[in-house]
Enzyme design. Sequence first.
Site, mmCIF file in Angstrom:
data_model
loop_
_atom_site.group_PDB
_atom_site.id
_atom_site.type_symbol
_atom_site.label_atom_id
_atom_site.label_comp_id
_atom_site.label_asym_id
_atom_site.label_seq_id
_atom_site.Cartn_x
_atom_site.Cartn_y
_atom_site.Cartn_z
ATOM 1 N N MET A 53 19.039 3.184 8.366
ATOM 2 C CA MET A 53 20.543 3.615 8.077
ATOM 3 C C MET A 53 21.080 3.983 9.394
ATOM 4 O O MET A 53 22.183 4.529 10.806
ATOM 5 C CB MET A 53 20.784 5.059 7.981
ATOM 6 C CG MET A 53 20.208 4.957 6.161
ATOM 7 S SD MET A 53 20.962 3.459 5.338
ATOM 8 C CE MET A 53 22.644 4.081 5.196
ATOM 9 N N ARG A 54 20.925 2.554 10.616
ATOM 10 C CA ARG A 54 21.051 2.980 12.641
ATOM 11 C C ARG A 54 21.736 1.908 12.722
ATOM 12 O O ARG A 54 20.794 0.514 12.369
ATOM 13 C CB ARG A 54 20.648 3.709 13.360
ATOM 14 C CG ARG A 54 20.214 5.285 13.198
ATOM 15 C CD ARG A 54 18.497 5.213 13.995
ATOM 16 N NE ARG A 54 18.558 6.900 14.327
ATOM 17 C CZ ARG A 54 18.938 7.627 13.967
ATOM 18 N NH1 ARG A 54 19.887 8.031 15.271
ATOM 19 N NH2 ARG A 54 18.305 9.158 13.690
ATOM 20 N N HIS B 265 23.394 -4.778 2.324
ATOM 21 C CA HIS B 265 23.646 -4.080 1.766
ATOM 22 C C HIS B 265 24.131 -3.446 0.285
ATOM 23 O O HIS B 265 25.130 -4.700 -0.526
ATOM 24 C CB HIS B 265 24.955 -4.544 2.715
ATOM 25 C CG HIS B 265 26.562 -3.402 3.068
ATOM 26 N ND1 HIS B 265 26.049 -1.691 3.585
ATOM 27 C CD2 HIS B 265 27.706 -3.298 2.461
ATOM 28 C CE1 HIS B 265 27.144 -1.468 3.385
ATOM 29 N NE2 HIS B 265 27.935 -1.820 2.799
ATOM 30 N N ASN C 9 19.452 -7.269 6.433
ATOM 31 C CA ASN C 9 20.528 -6.475 6.142
ATOM 32 C C ASN C 9 20.364 -6.212 4.860
ATOM 33 O O ASN C 9 21.506 -7.656 4.354
ATOM 34 C CB ASN C 9 20.824 -6.329 6.642
ATOM 35 C CG ASN C 9 21.790 -5.052 6.257
ATOM 36 O OD1 ASN C 9 20.690 -3.635 5.851
ATOM 37 N ND2 ASN C 9 22.846 -4.282 6.336
ATOM 38 N N ASN D 142 13.720 -1.111 -1.585
ATOM 39 C CA ASN D 142 13.698 -2.798 -1.362
ATOM 40 C C ASN D 142 12.660 -3.023 -0.677
ATOM 41 O O ASN D 142 12.005 -4.302 -0.969
ATOM 42 C CB ASN D 142 14.846 -2.530 -0.675
ATOM 43 C CG ASN D 142 16.338 -2.562 -1.485
ATOM 44 O OD1 ASN D 142 16.550 -3.835 -1.664
ATOM 45 N ND2 ASN D 142 17.004 -1.688 -1.527
ATOM 46 N N GLY E 89 12.329 3.682 0.381
ATOM 47 C CA GLY E 89 11.682 2.618 0.316
ATOM 48 C C GLY E 89 11.813 1.502 -0.586
ATOM 49 O O GLY E 89 10.793 0.245 -1.021
#
Length: 206
Positions: free
Chosen positions: A95-96, A114, A112, A17, A15
């Site tokens: 992560m899904r 990445h 998101n 971010n 967590g």
Amino acid sequence: MSKPFTLGVLGSGKGSNFVAIANAVAAGNIPAEIGIVLSDVETAGILAHARARKIPAQFIPPGKFRTKLDEEAERAFVAALQNTRVDLIVLAGFMRVLKGDFLRAFEGRIVNVHPSLLPSFPGLEAWRQALDQGVKVAGCTVHFVDAGVDSGAIIGQQAVPVLDHDTTESLHQRIHAAEHELYPKCVAAVARGEISVQGRRVVWKK
Ligand code: GAR
């Protein structure tokens, strides 16, 4: 008073971010409030960080699949986010892969982060992929989420060097630090309505 721009944050991990975004909200740098934090991992650090900040935080069991939510879990995530009337869903180490009904419920309203300069190195452990490939510049990307894997329109990117002595840990750490700068800036721009999406191109109005 009108409802503040409301964020719903989803994460599966420690967590960091989320912490960067919560700090930016608290400092007034993102004109929004964080309405809810959801995780598919009961012990995820992101839930503890949210609770420490008195932000509603909920574990929702993901169901029987490894890489996506099952139907019941997907319905529970969507319901929690709709009940909180979120304006933007912020994936912070979730992560899904999100599928049809979730994407349709929040079309164009999911972002998101990445850990690579997309479109290079989508998927898992992007920093390891960068080292294995021998690139000299790595970085991170904030993008809108579409039905592909790490493939939506790019909002912002920040580069970091790859150094000769780098290990997966040292490179990952450098990329993580870049994420903590980039992600709050991008979320703030979306919250302020300062970007427009023209096909694959995201244009910053300021
Ligand atoms: C971040 O590095 C993020 O880019 C990555 O997970 C980490 C979460 O860290 N996400 C992905 O790889 C998604 N494809 P955090 O829990 O400390 O924010």
